[in-house]
Design an enzyme around this catalytic site. Sequence first.
Site, short mmCIF file in Angstrom:
data_model
loop_
_atom_site.label_atom_id
_atom_site.label_comp_id
_atom_site.label_asym_id
_atom_site.label_seq_id
_atom_site.Cartn_x
_atom_site.Cartn_y
_atom_site.Cartn_z
N HIS A 194 30.76 87.28 31.23
CA HIS A 194 31.01 88.71 31.10
C HIS A 194 32.49 89.02 30.98
CE1 HIS A 194 26.84 89.52 32.94
NE2 HIS A 194 26.80 89.49 31.64
N GLU A 225 21.39 86.18 34.60
CA GLU A 225 21.14 85.13 35.59
C GLU A 225 19.89 85.45 36.41
OE1 GLU A 225 24.38 84.10 38.39
OE2 GLU A 225 22.76 83.72 39.80
N SER A 256 30.65 92.64 34.63
CA SER A 256 30.67 91.45 35.48
C SER A 256 30.26 91.79 36.90
CB SER A 256 32.08 90.85 35.45
OG SER A 256 32.30 90.07 36.59
S1 SF4 Z 1 27.41 80.55 39.58
FE1 SF4 Z 1 29.50 80.84 40.36
S2 SF4 Z 1 30.62 79.05 39.58
FE2 SF4 Z 1 28.77 79.28 38.36
S3 SF4 Z 1 29.31 80.55 36.59
FE3 SF4 Z 1 28.48 81.93 38.15
S4 SF4 Z 1 30.29 82.64 39.27
FE4 SF4 Z 1 30.91 80.81 38.17
#
Ligand code: SF4
Length: 384
Positions: free
Chosen positions: A59, A154, A290
């Site tokens: 992001h 995610e 983000s």
């Molecule tokens: S999980 Fe943590 S280390 Fe992995 S990309 Fe996301 S913010 Fe970065």
Amino acid sequence: MDKMKKDFTPTLLDFGPLQIYLARHFGFCYGVENAIEIAFKTVEENPGKRIFLLSEMIHNPQVNADLQAHGIEFLQDTYGKTLIPFEVVKPDDIVLIPAFGTTLEIEKKLTETGIRTEKYNTTCPFVEKVWNRSEAIAQKNYTVVIHGKPKHEETRATFSHAASNAPAVIVKDMEQTKELAKYITGEKPSSLFYEEFKGQYSEGFDAQKDLEQIGVVNQTTMLASDTQAIADYLKQTMVMKYKLTVSAIEEHFADTRDTLCYATNDNQTAVTGMLETRADLAIVVGGYNSSNTSHLVELCEQKLPVYFINDEKKILSSKEILHYNFHIKEEILTNNYLPEKYPIKILLTSGASCPDALVEGIIKKLAGFYFAGSRAEEMIKQFE
Ligand code: SF4
């Protein structure tokens, strides 16, 4: 010099009339660096090939623009909306999976097209760790409760992986957690669950049966205190509903620690350490979408005025700043953000997807307002 990461005091950059306190840990994390490196290496090693990214690599608008300038095309926007139909992708094209990971459904779609997803997969190992944790919970017959932003790449990926092993439901905040708890206690009839949590539960979810045994995981970039409070609240709900003794808690609530990644923890703890310094304002740098950056802003705003910017250009002058208010999701203009006092103290940090060059640009710009631009150059050299 602080390998065990025990020191969270900020670094003072003293320009005389301007004092900048830089957070002890800030900016790029392992996952982001790794993903960017793979992306550029892929471009370098595959001249003439079409290279796609499933969605934003990370992001950060500058990084994404840079990737596009190198010929990489995005198949989806950050919310999963199609930009280029999957049908356009051919077996000899390359599709990069971003650091957030992706859903099993998309992975399957790509494999069916003949794309070798494993070769260009930049999923962060800390995200995979969450998937493993939810799988472990699922194997013990717990339902997986995911604390995360339902539309975030995610969380969508974690949800998809969790849902392939067990019933899963997403809660976005404490407010939703309290509503979920009402279905556990029976305060709300389970028939209302499906409308209230629409789009946030796995197929075939049974709100009566599937909330008897639960475990919590979270998106890696949430606010640590929020996740802890949510897990504690649900645990307490189980204790009260089933009148559990300490040794029997695991019968209904999986004993997991949060699944925040190291970078989220370090950057948040460093902000807490930085906030112990009395200052006039804080500047947080990062992409407006983000998650981890917005949580750093949230921590700062409890203490002092904070300006969330994604570029040094948002500092229009020593009088005006354009900054993002993530509560109303709008960029706003503030006048006289630098109080007229000497020395002025500014706290500065950046999110895990923000290149250090942006922070450097901001330091130089601020120093310029106090005729300390050349001192900034000297100071930066010490760290090179
Ligand atoms: S999980 Fe943590 S280390 Fe992995 S990309 Fe996301 S913010 Fe970065």
